[in-house]
Scaffold this motif. Structure first.
Motif: not given
Length: 79
Positions: A1, A6, A9, A36, A41-42, A45-46
């Motif tokens: 991440m 972060s 998120v 998660y 969620y992926k 994180e991007d």
């Protein structure tokens, strides 16, 4: 991440988890596992996706779509 994303998120995920527990009657552990391990969620994180800008109510709807269909249809401005 990405370290810069972060904190964002971390602010969004409690809202999504709360909706999962309330709407699906899940424990926080089960809701966390679902979130998660999701495609959503992926994407969160991007940092390049900018999905975090949508806010947790819409993100929750996208997660529900993913759970129901296995796919996510992002709003046009997110593509």
């Amino acid at each position: 991440m990405d370290k810069s994303i972060s904190p964002v998120v971390a602010m969004i995920t409690p809202g999504i988890l709360n909706l999962l527990t309330e709407n699906r009657g899940l424990s926080i552990e089960d809701a966390s596992d679902i979130l998660y391990n999701s495609q959503l969620y992926k994407a969160l994180e991007d940092e390049e996706t900018k999905v975090w800008r949508l806010g947790y109510p819409l993100l929750y709807d996208l997660l529900e779509e993913e759970l129901a269909t296995g796919k996510i249809t992002y709003p046009e401005e997110q593509i």
